[in-house]
Scaffold this motif. Structure first.
Motif, mmCIF file in Angstrom:
data_model
loop_
_atom_site.group_PDB
_atom_site.id
_atom_site.type_symbol
_atom_site.label_atom_id
_atom_site.label_comp_id
_atom_site.label_asym_id
_atom_site.label_seq_id
_atom_site.Cartn_x
_atom_site.Cartn_y
_atom_site.Cartn_z
ATOM 1 N N ASP A 28 5.944 0.155 11.755
ATOM 2 C CA ASP A 28 4.533 0.320 12.100
ATOM 3 C C ASP A 28 4.317 1.539 12.997
ATOM 4 O OD1 ASP A 28 5.830 -0.981 14.252
ATOM 5 O OD2 ASP A 28 3.940 -1.813 14.969
ATOM 6 N N TRP A 105 -6.023 -4.757 3.903
ATOM 7 C CA TRP A 105 -6.390 -3.406 3.461
ATOM 8 C C TRP A 105 -6.461 -3.367 1.944
ATOM 9 C CZ3 TRP A 105 -2.773 1.142 2.414
ATOM 10 C CH2 TRP A 105 -3.487 2.351 2.359
ATOM 11 N N ALA A 169 2.310 -1.204 2.679
ATOM 12 C CA ALA A 169 1.157 -0.298 2.571
ATOM 13 C C ALA A 169 1.275 0.596 1.343
ATOM 14 C CB ALA A 169 1.028 0.541 3.841
ATOM 15 N N GLN A 170 2.496 1.030 1.023
ATOM 16 C CA GLN A 170 2.701 1.863 -0.164
ATOM 17 C C GLN A 170 2.317 1.123 -1.436
ATOM 18 O OE1 GLN A 170 6.756 3.171 -0.057
ATOM 19 N NE2 GLN A 170 6.457 4.509 1.703
ATOM 20 N N GLN A 173 -1.329 1.544 -1.698
ATOM 21 C CA GLN A 173 -1.651 2.936 -2.010
ATOM 22 C C GLN A 173 -1.429 3.266 -3.485
ATOM 23 O OE1 GLN A 173 0.699 4.732 1.457
ATOM 24 N NE2 GLN A 173 -0.817 6.307 1.026
ATOM 25 N N GLY A 180 -3.453 -5.872 0.705
ATOM 26 C CA GLY A 180 -2.231 -5.871 1.499
ATOM 27 C C GLY A 180 -2.541 -6.297 2.915
ATOM 28 N N VAL A 182 -1.271 -5.433 6.373
ATOM 29 C CA VAL A 182 -0.466 -4.392 6.998
ATOM 30 C C VAL A 182 -0.830 -4.298 8.477
ATOM 31 C CG1 VAL A 182 -0.267 -3.143 4.817
ATOM 32 C CG2 VAL A 182 -2.132 -2.577 6.378
ATOM 33 N N THR A 186 -1.391 1.293 10.727
ATOM 34 C CA THR A 186 -1.227 1.973 9.444
ATOM 35 C C THR A 186 -2.560 2.492 8.926
ATOM 36 O OG1 THR A 186 0.709 0.645 8.846
ATOM 37 C CG2 THR A 186 -0.497 1.684 7.048
ATOM 38 N N VAL A 187 -3.578 1.634 8.903
ATOM 39 C CA VAL A 187 -4.854 2.036 8.308
ATOM 40 C C VAL A 187 -5.647 2.970 9.213
ATOM 41 C CG1 VAL A 187 -4.965 -0.046 6.906
ATOM 42 C CG2 VAL A 187 -6.069 -0.039 9.121
ATOM 43 N N TYR A 198 -10.807 -1.958 5.330
ATOM 44 C CA TYR A 198 -9.917 -2.936 5.952
ATOM 45 C C TYR A 198 -10.717 -3.992 6.705
ATOM 46 C CZ TYR A 198 -10.484 -0.885 10.664
ATOM 47 O OH TYR A 198 -10.987 -0.457 11.862
#
Length: 257
Positions: A28, A105, A169-170, A173, A180, A182, A186-187, A198
Protein backbone atom coordinates in the motif's frame (compact mmCIF):
# COMPACT_ATOMS: atom_id res chain seq x y z
CA UNK A 1 17.87 13.98 31.16
CA UNK A 2 21.47 14.05 29.87
CA UNK A 3 20.92 10.73 28.08
CA UNK A 4 17.80 12.12 26.35
CA UNK A 5 19.65 15.25 25.24
CA UNK A 6 22.54 13.13 23.96
CA UNK A 7 20.13 10.93 21.95
CA UNK A 8 18.48 14.00 20.42
CA UNK A 9 21.89 15.37 19.42
CA UNK A 10 22.89 12.06 17.85
CA UNK A 11 19.67 11.88 15.82
CA UNK A 12 20.13 15.46 14.65
CA UNK A 13 23.72 14.91 13.48
CA UNK A 14 24.34 13.94 9.85
CA UNK A 15 26.07 10.63 9.28
CA UNK A 16 29.50 11.09 7.75
CA UNK A 17 29.13 7.98 5.64
CA UNK A 18 25.47 7.15 5.65
CA UNK A 19 25.62 4.03 3.51
CA UNK A 20 22.76 1.87 2.24
CA UNK A 21 19.39 1.10 3.84
CA UNK A 22 17.34 -1.88 2.67
CA UNK A 23 13.61 -1.44 3.32
CA UNK A 24 10.84 -4.02 2.94
CA UNK A 25 7.61 -2.04 2.48
CA UNK A 26 3.97 -3.12 2.35
CA UNK A 27 2.37 -2.77 -1.08
CA UNK A 28 0.00 0.00 0.00
CA UNK A 29 3.07 2.26 0.23
CA UNK A 30 4.05 1.72 -3.39
CA UNK A 31 2.82 5.16 -4.51
CA UNK A 32 4.47 7.18 -1.71
CA UNK A 33 7.54 5.21 -0.62
CA UNK A 34 9.77 6.94 -3.18
CA UNK A 35 8.71 10.33 -1.83
CA UNK A 36 9.37 9.14 1.73
CA UNK A 37 12.79 7.89 0.69
CA UNK A 38 13.63 11.17 -1.01
CA UNK A 39 12.59 13.18 2.06
CA UNK A 40 14.72 10.93 4.27
CA UNK A 41 17.74 11.38 1.99
CA UNK A 42 17.35 15.17 2.19
CA UNK A 43 17.61 14.93 5.97
CA UNK A 44 20.36 12.28 5.84
CA UNK A 45 22.88 13.23 3.14
CA UNK A 46 24.61 10.22 1.65
CA UNK A 47 21.87 7.74 2.52
CA UNK A 48 21.03 5.28 -0.24
CA UNK A 49 17.52 3.91 0.36
CA UNK A 50 16.67 0.75 -1.56
CA UNK A 51 13.05 -0.40 -1.29
CA UNK A 52 11.24 -3.63 -2.10
CA UNK A 53 7.42 -3.66 -1.98
CA UNK A 54 5.16 -6.65 -1.52
CA UNK A 55 2.75 -8.45 0.79
CA UNK A 56 3.54 -8.01 4.47
CA UNK A 57 3.13 -11.73 5.13
CA UNK A 58 5.65 -12.63 2.45
CA UNK A 59 8.19 -10.20 3.89
CA UNK A 60 7.49 -11.61 7.35
CA UNK A 61 8.43 -15.08 6.12
CA UNK A 62 11.53 -13.82 4.28
CA UNK A 63 12.85 -11.79 7.22
CA UNK A 64 12.19 -14.71 9.55
CA UNK A 65 14.41 -16.82 7.28
CA UNK A 66 17.18 -14.19 7.37
CA UNK A 67 16.48 -11.94 4.37
CA UNK A 68 18.86 -8.95 4.74
CA UNK A 69 16.31 -6.15 5.10
CA UNK A 70 17.16 -3.43 7.63
CA UNK A 71 13.65 -2.03 8.15
CA UNK A 72 10.25 -3.66 7.78
CA UNK A 73 7.25 -1.41 7.05
CA UNK A 74 4.32 -3.73 7.60
CA UNK A 75 0.65 -3.07 6.83
CA UNK A 76 -0.12 -4.26 10.36
CA UNK A 77 1.50 -4.39 13.79
CA UNK A 78 1.24 -8.16 14.20
CA UNK A 79 3.88 -9.28 11.70
CA UNK A 80 6.68 -7.05 13.09
CA UNK A 81 5.66 -7.92 16.64
CA UNK A 82 5.90 -11.64 15.83
CA UNK A 83 9.32 -11.11 14.27
CA UNK A 84 10.48 -9.41 17.46
CA UNK A 85 9.14 -12.25 19.59
CA UNK A 86 11.17 -14.68 17.49
CA UNK A 87 14.35 -12.61 17.67
CA UNK A 88 14.24 -11.42 14.05
CA UNK A 89 13.45 -7.77 14.89
CA UNK A 90 14.01 -5.28 17.69
CA UNK A 91 10.76 -4.82 19.64
CA UNK A 92 12.03 -1.58 21.21
CA UNK A 93 12.00 0.05 17.77
CA UNK A 94 8.44 -1.00 16.78
CA UNK A 95 6.30 2.07 16.10
CA UNK A 96 2.98 2.65 14.33
CA UNK A 97 3.49 4.97 11.37
CA UNK A 98 0.11 5.06 9.58
CA UNK A 99 -3.51 3.98 9.74
CA UNK A 100 -4.82 2.38 6.54
CA UNK A 101 -8.33 2.70 5.16
CA UNK A 102 -10.23 0.44 2.77
CA UNK A 103 -11.95 1.67 -0.38
CA UNK A 104 -14.21 -0.08 -2.88
CA UNK A 105 -12.93 0.96 -6.30
CA UNK A 106 -14.39 0.52 -9.79
CA UNK A 107 -13.80 1.67 -13.35
CA UNK A 108 -17.05 0.09 -14.52
CA UNK A 109 -19.83 2.70 -14.89
CA UNK A 110 -22.55 0.06 -14.43
CA UNK A 111 -21.90 -0.22 -10.70
CA UNK A 112 -23.41 2.37 -8.38
CA UNK A 113 -21.07 2.95 -5.45
CA UNK A 114 -23.64 5.27 -3.90
CA UNK A 115 -25.16 1.98 -2.71
CA UNK A 116 -22.08 1.41 -0.60
CA UNK A 117 -21.40 -2.21 0.33
CA UNK A 118 -24.74 -3.21 -1.24
CA UNK A 119 -23.02 -2.82 -4.61
CA UNK A 120 -21.63 -6.31 -4.04
CA UNK A 121 -25.18 -7.70 -4.40
CA UNK A 122 -25.46 -6.47 -8.00
CA UNK A 123 -26.31 -9.54 -10.13
CA UNK A 124 -24.04 -8.27 -12.95
CA UNK A 125 -21.01 -8.64 -10.71
CA UNK A 126 -18.64 -11.34 -11.97
CA UNK A 127 -15.27 -10.62 -10.30
CA UNK A 128 -14.25 -8.87 -7.09
CA UNK A 129 -10.58 -8.21 -6.42
CA UNK A 130 -9.07 -8.35 -2.94
CA UNK A 131 -5.57 -8.96 -1.61
CA UNK A 132 -4.78 -12.42 -0.29
CA UNK A 133 -6.15 -12.59 3.28
CA UNK A 134 -3.50 -15.16 4.19
CA UNK A 135 -0.53 -12.82 3.67
CA UNK A 136 -1.88 -9.28 3.22
CA UNK A 137 -3.43 -7.30 6.10
CA UNK A 138 -5.58 -5.38 3.61
CA UNK A 139 -6.89 -8.72 2.36
CA UNK A 140 -7.81 -9.73 5.91
CA UNK A 141 -9.52 -6.39 6.42
CA UNK A 142 -11.41 -6.74 3.11
CA UNK A 143 -12.64 -10.18 4.13
CA UNK A 144 -13.71 -8.85 7.55
CA UNK A 145 -15.62 -6.00 5.90
CA UNK A 146 -17.41 -8.33 3.49
CA UNK A 147 -18.30 -10.70 6.34
CA UNK A 148 -19.56 -7.81 8.46
CA UNK A 149 -21.81 -6.61 5.64
CA UNK A 150 -23.08 -10.10 4.84
CA UNK A 151 -21.49 -10.33 1.38
CA UNK A 152 -18.63 -12.79 1.89
CA UNK A 153 -20.46 -16.08 1.32
CA UNK A 154 -22.26 -14.83 -1.79
CA UNK A 155 -18.96 -13.78 -3.35
CA UNK A 156 -17.28 -17.18 -3.12
CA UNK A 157 -16.39 -18.15 -6.67
CA UNK A 158 -16.25 -14.49 -7.73
CA UNK A 159 -13.07 -13.50 -5.91
CA UNK A 160 -9.92 -12.54 -7.80
CA UNK A 161 -7.19 -12.88 -5.19
CA UNK A 162 -4.12 -10.69 -5.61
CA UNK A 163 -0.87 -11.49 -3.85
CA UNK A 164 -1.02 -7.99 -2.35
CA UNK A 165 -3.21 -4.90 -2.44
CA UNK A 166 -1.30 -3.42 -5.40
CA UNK A 167 -2.05 -6.51 -7.49
CA UNK A 168 -5.71 -6.38 -6.45
CA UNK A 169 -5.80 -2.83 -7.80
CA UNK A 170 -4.21 -4.03 -11.05
CA UNK A 171 -7.07 -6.50 -11.51
CA UNK A 172 -9.50 -3.56 -11.44
CA UNK A 173 -7.32 -1.45 -13.73
CA UNK A 174 -7.08 -4.17 -16.36
CA UNK A 175 -10.80 -4.98 -16.26
CA UNK A 176 -10.28 -8.42 -14.75
CA UNK A 177 -12.48 -7.37 -11.83
CA UNK A 178 -15.45 -5.00 -11.83
CA UNK A 179 -15.04 -4.08 -8.17
CA UNK A 180 -12.00 -4.16 -5.93
CA UNK A 181 -11.43 -3.59 -2.24
CA UNK A 182 -8.10 -1.79 -2.09
CA UNK A 183 -6.34 0.79 0.06
CA UNK A 184 -7.55 4.37 0.04
CA UNK A 185 -3.89 5.30 -0.54
CA UNK A 186 -4.03 3.44 -3.85
CA UNK A 187 -7.00 5.34 -5.29
CA UNK A 188 -5.70 8.69 -4.02
CA UNK A 189 -2.22 8.18 -5.43
CA UNK A 190 -1.05 10.68 -8.09
CA UNK A 191 -1.14 7.93 -10.72
CA UNK A 192 -4.75 6.91 -10.05
CA UNK A 193 -6.41 9.94 -8.48
CA UNK A 194 -9.56 10.74 -10.43
CA UNK A 195 -9.52 7.39 -12.22
CA UNK A 196 -12.79 5.54 -11.71
CA UNK A 197 -14.90 5.97 -8.59
CA UNK A 198 -14.45 4.82 -5.01
CA UNK A 199 -16.44 4.31 -1.84
CA UNK A 200 -14.75 4.60 1.55
CA UNK A 201 -15.55 1.42 3.49
CA UNK A 202 -17.02 2.18 6.94
CA UNK A 203 -14.67 1.32 9.80
CA UNK A 204 -17.43 -0.32 11.84
CA UNK A 205 -16.98 -4.06 12.14
CA UNK A 206 -13.31 -4.20 11.14
CA UNK A 207 -10.21 -3.69 13.21
CA UNK A 208 -8.20 -0.54 12.43
CA UNK A 209 -5.40 -1.18 9.94
CA UNK A 210 -2.59 0.08 12.17
CA UNK A 211 0.69 -0.17 10.28
CA UNK A 212 4.01 -0.74 12.01
CA UNK A 213 7.67 -0.04 11.30
CA UNK A 214 10.46 -2.01 12.96
CA UNK A 215 14.22 -2.41 12.75
CA UNK A 216 15.08 -6.00 11.91
CA UNK A 217 17.80 -8.02 13.64
CA UNK A 218 19.90 -7.53 10.50
CA UNK A 219 19.28 -3.76 10.62
CA UNK A 220 20.40 -3.33 14.23
CA UNK A 221 23.94 -2.95 12.96
CA UNK A 222 22.93 -0.22 10.49
CA UNK A 223 22.46 3.20 12.16
CA UNK A 224 20.30 4.30 9.23
CA UNK A 225 17.61 1.78 10.22
CA UNK A 226 16.70 3.37 13.55
CA UNK A 227 16.94 6.82 11.97
CA UNK A 228 14.47 5.84 9.25
CA UNK A 229 11.92 4.49 11.76
CA UNK A 230 12.28 7.73 13.73
CA UNK A 231 11.94 9.73 10.52
CA UNK A 232 8.48 8.22 9.92
CA UNK A 233 7.33 9.99 13.09
CA UNK A 234 8.37 13.43 11.80
CA UNK A 235 6.07 16.04 10.36
CA UNK A 236 7.74 15.73 6.96
CA UNK A 237 6.94 12.02 6.73
CA UNK A 238 3.48 12.36 8.23
CA UNK A 239 2.55 15.06 5.73
CA UNK A 240 3.49 12.70 2.88
CA UNK A 241 1.53 9.80 4.39
CA UNK A 242 -1.56 11.92 5.08
CA UNK A 243 -1.47 13.41 1.61
CA UNK A 244 -1.31 9.86 0.25
CA UNK A 245 -4.56 8.81 1.92
CA UNK A 246 -3.32 7.38 5.22
CA UNK A 247 -4.58 8.23 8.66
CA UNK A 248 -2.00 8.99 11.33
CA UNK A 249 -1.39 7.27 14.66
CA UNK A 250 -1.86 9.30 17.79
CA UNK A 251 1.08 11.21 19.14
CA UNK A 252 2.94 14.38 18.21
CA UNK A 253 5.11 14.53 15.13
CA UNK A 254 8.80 15.24 15.63
CA UNK A 255 10.60 17.91 13.68
CA UNK A 256 13.74 16.19 12.48
CA UNK A 257 14.86 12.86 11.12
Amino acid sequence: MKKILFLMLVLAMPLAQAGTLLVAAASDLVYCIDELGAAFRRQTPGADVKVSTGASGNFFAQIKRGAPFDVFLSADMDYPRQLAQEGAADLATLKPYAIGRLAVWTLDPRFDLARGMRAFADPRLVRVAIANPDVAPYGRAARAALIHHGAWEALQGKLAIGENVAQAAQFVQTGNAQLGIVSLATVLSPRLKGVGRYYLVPEEGIAPIEQGAVVTAHGKGNPLAARFVQFLQTKAARDILQRSGFGLPRGPAGGGA
